[in-house]
Design a protein around this motif. Structure first.
Motif, PDB file in Angstrom:
ATOM      1  N   SER A  15      -3.690   7.423  17.272  1.00 43.08           N
ATOM      2  CA  SER A  15      -5.132   7.537  17.512  1.00 43.08           C
ATOM      3  C   SER A  15      -5.873   6.246  17.173  1.00 43.08           C
ATOM      4  O   SER A  15      -7.097   6.231  17.177  1.00 43.08           O
ATOM      5  N   THR A  16      -5.136   5.201  16.886  1.00 37.41           N
ATOM      6  CA  THR A  16      -5.682   3.885  16.537  1.00 37.41           C
ATOM      7  C   THR A  16      -6.759   3.991  15.455  1.00 37.41           C
ATOM      8  O   THR A  16      -7.887   3.530  15.626  1.00 37.41           O
ATOM      9  N   ALA A  17      -6.385   4.625  14.365  1.00 32.85           N
ATOM     10  CA  ALA A  17      -7.305   4.799  13.247  1.00 32.85           C
ATOM     11  C   ALA A  17      -7.614   3.448  12.597  1.00 32.85           C
ATOM     12  O   ALA A  17      -6.777   2.553  12.555  1.00 32.85           O
ATOM     13  N   THR A  18      -8.814   3.317  12.094  1.00 28.59           N
ATOM     14  CA  THR A  18      -9.237   2.089  11.430  1.00 28.59           C
ATOM     15  C   THR A  18      -8.694   2.050  10.005  1.00 28.59           C
ATOM     16  O   THR A  18      -8.143   3.032   9.502  1.00 28.59           O
ATOM     17  N   TRP A  19      -8.898   0.913   9.364  1.00 30.53           N
ATOM     18  CA  TRP A  19      -8.459   0.786   7.977  1.00 30.53           C
ATOM     19  C   TRP A  19      -9.267   1.696   7.062  1.00 30.53           C
ATOM     20  O   TRP A  19      -8.756   2.134   6.031  1.00 30.53           O
TER      21      TRP A  19
ATOM     22  N   LEU B 178      -9.133   6.429   3.527  1.00 29.88           N
ATOM     23  CA  LEU B 178      -9.498   7.818   3.223  1.00 29.88           C
ATOM     24  C   LEU B 178      -8.266   8.713   3.135  1.00 29.88           C
ATOM     25  O   LEU B 178      -8.208   9.609   2.290  1.00 29.88           O
ATOM     26  N   VAL B 179      -7.285   8.467   3.995  1.00 32.87           N
ATOM     27  CA  VAL B 179      -6.048   9.252   3.952  1.00 32.87           C
ATOM     28  C   VAL B 179      -5.294   8.982   2.653  1.00 32.87           C
ATOM     29  O   VAL B 179      -4.778   9.916   2.018  1.00 32.87           O
TER      30      VAL B 179
END
Length: 142
Positions: free
Chosen positions: A26-30, A35-36
């Motif tokens: 999902s091309t998550a940001t840094w 947060l993960v």
């Protein structure tokens, strides 16, 4: 000598690896990755060392009508958010269930809360790192 519950820890590892693959796809940001990582450590803390304090805080909060009213409003808002973003929260439900299973198995095996915290955090973070490495570097043959 205490024996590790390998099956439940393998399920926890696989759940975090799968979630890591989802984040990469999902091309998550840094910021999302940060947060993960915070969620991973906070969940392990809540299930091990901070559980009694959290339970006492919830009991104290629910002794008043304002506490119950706030709980109902927050719960309804939470259900709405979960239904709108069901795919993302599906992963979170799997992560929570896998971590609770591993925590219960560690507790039944006789591990202390600090030992359980370290084991849960290690397997969770290793799962995230493995999923990230396997997706970013597909030639590693993991």
């Amino acid at each position: 000598m205490k024996r590790l519950p390998w099956l439940s820890l393998a399920i926890l590892f696989a759940a975090y690896t799968s979630f890591s693959w989802f984040l990469i796809q999902s091309t998550a940001t840094w910021l999302a990755w940060s947060l993960v990582l915070a969620f991973t450590l906070l969940q392990a803390l809540l299930l091990t060392t901070l559980f009694d304090g959290l339970k006492a805080l919830i009991k104290a909060w629910l002794k008043s009508d304002i506490g119950y009213f706030t709980l109902i409003i927050v719960a309804s808002l939470g259900v709405t958010i979960v239904l709108v973003w069901f795919r993302i929260f599906g992963y979170f439900f799997v992560l929570i269930a896998a971590e609770i299973l591993a925590r219960l198995d560690l507790q039944n095996a006789g591990f202390t809360r600090v030992q359980a915290l370290l084991i849960l955090s290690t397997f969770s973070l290793l799962g995230l790192a493995t999923g990230w490495a396997a997706t970013i570097h597909p030639n590693l043959n993991l």
